[in-house]
Design an enzyme around this catalytic site. Structure first.
Site, PDB file in Angstrom:
ATOM      1  N   GLY A  12       0.806  -1.222   0.000  1.00  0.00           N
ATOM      2  CA  GLY A  12       0.000   0.000   0.000  1.00  0.00           C
ATOM      3  C   GLY A  12       0.839   1.272   0.000  1.00  0.00           C
ATOM      4  CG  ASN A  68      -4.654   4.325   8.996  1.00  0.00           C
ATOM      5  OD1 ASN A  68      -5.053   5.347   8.432  1.00  0.00           O
ATOM      6  ND2 ASN A  68      -3.588   4.322   9.764  1.00  0.00           N
ATOM      7  CD  GLN A 120      -6.725  -0.524   7.443  1.00  0.00           C
ATOM      8  OE1 GLN A 120      -7.436  -1.486   7.716  1.00  0.00           O
ATOM      9  NE2 GLN A 120      -5.507  -0.406   7.921  1.00  0.00           N
ATOM     10  CB  SER A 155      -2.251  -3.475   1.021  1.00  0.00           C
ATOM     11  OG  SER A 155      -1.349  -4.306   1.693  1.00  0.00           O
ATOM     12  CB  ALA A 156      -1.819  -8.892  -0.418  1.00  0.00           C
ATOM     13  CG  HIS A 157      -0.309  -6.668   4.973  1.00  0.00           C
ATOM     14  ND1 HIS A 157      -0.201  -6.316   6.293  1.00  0.00           N
ATOM     15  CD2 HIS A 157      -0.154  -5.531   4.277  1.00  0.00           C
ATOM     16  CE1 HIS A 157       0.046  -5.014   6.375  1.00  0.00           C
ATOM     17  NE2 HIS A 157       0.065  -4.515   5.160  1.00  0.00           N
ATOM     18  CB  THR A 197      12.133 -10.098 -10.870  1.00  0.00           C
ATOM     19  OG1 THR A 197      13.224 -10.004 -11.761  1.00  0.00           O
ATOM     20  CG2 THR A 197      11.449 -11.453 -11.015  1.00  0.00           C
ATOM     21  CB  CYS A 221       3.412   7.032  25.304  1.00  0.00           C
ATOM     22  SG  CYS A 221       4.131   8.242  26.412  1.00  0.00           S
TER      23      CYS A 221
END
Lengths: 122, 374
Positions: free
Chosen positions: B69, B144, B172, B192-194, B230, B313
């Site tokens: 992404g 997100n 998302q 995005s794939a994950h 590649t 934090c």
């Protein structure tokens, strides 16, 4: 965040968190905007800090370092307590992530403020 | 481990792993090679290209595979040149937000739209922000952190009226919301794939065929000369498999809604951040008053529950998340926010356990907080 086991242990079971009813010196530092607020309360008898407690809003490092600050202060004369350094706090916890070192300073600042408050009154 | 951080990444589905395994062991050819092994690999990735295009109503030649992404977002913004004007929002993902500073150094003008307390942009402000040199509008679809959704159809109408390109970061929302690039007048879209049980390190950018895009990576002629290197064949195959799989969105939404209801009915001084209805089906973001986010996150982690926080934090900066601050909430509330993101692999029992643990931890941390007045 990579905290040492000592930090995590202290965070899980702090020994000096809460109210100190017979306090005769209090010091508050930090602000919610920065994400850290600490209030240290001390009880001084014959120039010696016989008890200290802290209330902390903040991250794991803020909670564990402020708890250690109280532990280091208890039993010391107010003069000796004023000499406690950042290194003393960090070594008690083995180590702190570099970006968290500033948290240990906050606890010490609160302690020093509490000592000044006591001195003003006595 | 109770995994409630599916906004960060998801567990890779077994079906995806099997397919990737197969490809790595057997179809290991380079898609640019002319021999049969190479041609087979090429064929496999072209099938995925087709599949992704179909999912968003694009054509296969409009899909560029990327490393994820962030690269897709960077590539999309690379259409801008010195002197151009970009309109975006104050609640973009870091891969846009941080890139803006680089764009400004290159002489690109940037306007960032405000959002309301729920995280929605104002279409009137958008309309007023266009200038002579406005070349691109880039808006995150599903945020997100807080999960708020923007109305891409309406934004697309405005952009098409102004004849300005629209890009959307759909990392998302891809597969969670129906997205039609034609209906929404989208010129570009990142995915995005994950986030959908696929592998990490692979994603795609859809680029309308009428748009000329400049590569970020130069070299070979892969991806229609838009992205050298590649191809990540196993990754792309994993992405393709993930797209096929059912995300079981009804179940996910039910679990999420059950969680929100339970937290709000069983806990005091909590606030749901973002929008109640207009949000990603897997996202819940709560602020717990008087408690700081990182200490809450770490306490949950010690009990085997994984979540994330927008608290400063947990990072090096002292400022809380730019997204939470853009909603107009106070820093104290922003510091105490935790994101819980669900997937089909979660169960009702896990939600019950999480709320039980959460109650105990929040109570413990509130007891030691100087911010709570008795």
């Amino acid at each position: 965040m990579n905290y040492t086991n000592k930090v995590i242990e202290r965070f899980k079971s702090p020994k000096h968190m809460g109210e100190l009813k017979e306090a005769n010196g209090k010091g508050k530092v930090g602000n919610p905007v920065c994400g850290d607020v600490m209030e240290v309360a001390i009880k001084v008898e014959n120039n010696i800090i016989v008890d200290a407690k802290v209330k902390t809003f903040g991250c794991v490092a803020a909670i564990s370092t402020s708890d250690v600050v109280c532990e280091l202060a208890i039993g010391k004369t107010i003069g000796d307590a004023e000499q406690i350094t950042k290194a003393d706090v960090v070594s008690k916890l083995e180590d702190l992530p570099p970006e968290k070192i500033h948290c240990s300073l906050l606890g010490l600042d609160a302690l020093k403020k509490a000592i000044s408050a006591y001195k003003e009154k006595h | 481990m109770i995994y409630l951080d599916n906004g960060a990444t998801t567990q890779v589905a077994t079906e995806v792993v099997k397919e990737m395994d197969e490809v790595m062991l057997n179809d290991y050819g380079n898609p640019s090679s002319l021999h049969s092994l190479g041609r087979k690999a090429k064929e496999l990735i072209e099938e995925v290209r087709e599949k992704i295009a179909k999912e968003i109503n694009a054509t296969a030649d409009e899909i560029i595979f990327t490393s994820g992404g962030s690269e897709a977002n960077n590539l999309a913004l690379n259409v801008l040149e010195s002197g151009d004007h970009l309109i975006t929002t104050k609640i973009e993902h870091h891969s846009i937000e941080v890139t803006l500073k680089e764009l400004e150094k290159k002489g690109i003008e940037v306007s960032q739209l405000n959002v309301d307390a729920e995280g929605v942009i104002d279409l009137e402000e958008l309309k007023k922000s266009f200038k002579q040199n406005t070349k691109l509008v880039s808006v995150i679809h599903g945020n997100n952190e807080i999960g708020t959704l923007q109305d891409l159809i309406k934004i697309g109408e405005v952009c098409s009226e102004k004849k300005v390109m629209l890009h959307s970061d759909c990392v998302q929302s891809f597969k969670k919301e129906k997205i039609d690039v034609v209906k929404a007048n989208l010129s570009m879209l990142s995915l995005s794939a994950h986030k959908i049980h696929g592998p990490k390190g692979v994603g795609a950018l859809y680029v309308n065929k009428n748009i000329k895009i400049k590569p970020l990576i130069f070299g070979g002629a892969q991806e229609n000369k838009k992205r050298a290197g590649t191809e990540n064949v196993p990754g792309i195959i994993g992405l393709g498999k993930a797209v096929e799989l059912d995300l079981e969105l009804d179940k996910v939404k039910e679990l999420r809604d059950y969680f929100i209801k339970k937290v709000e009915s069983e806990m005091e001084e909590v606030k749901l951040n973002g929008s109640r209805s207009n949000r990603l089906c897997n996202n819940a973001n709560f602020s717990f008053k008087y408690v700081e986010g990182e200490s809450l996150l770490m306490s949950l982690d010690l009990e085997g529950i994984a979540v994330s926080t927008g608290s400063a934090c947990s990072s090096r900066s002292l400022k809380p998340s730019h997204v939470l601050m853009a909603l107009g909430m106070g820093a104290e509330q922003a510091h105490g926010s935790i994101r819980f993101t669900f997937s089909k692999f979660n169960t009702k029992e896990e939600v019950d356990k999480t709320v039980d643990v959460l109650k105990k931890i929040v109570e413990r941390l509130r007891k030691i907080s100087p911010l709570r007045k008795k």
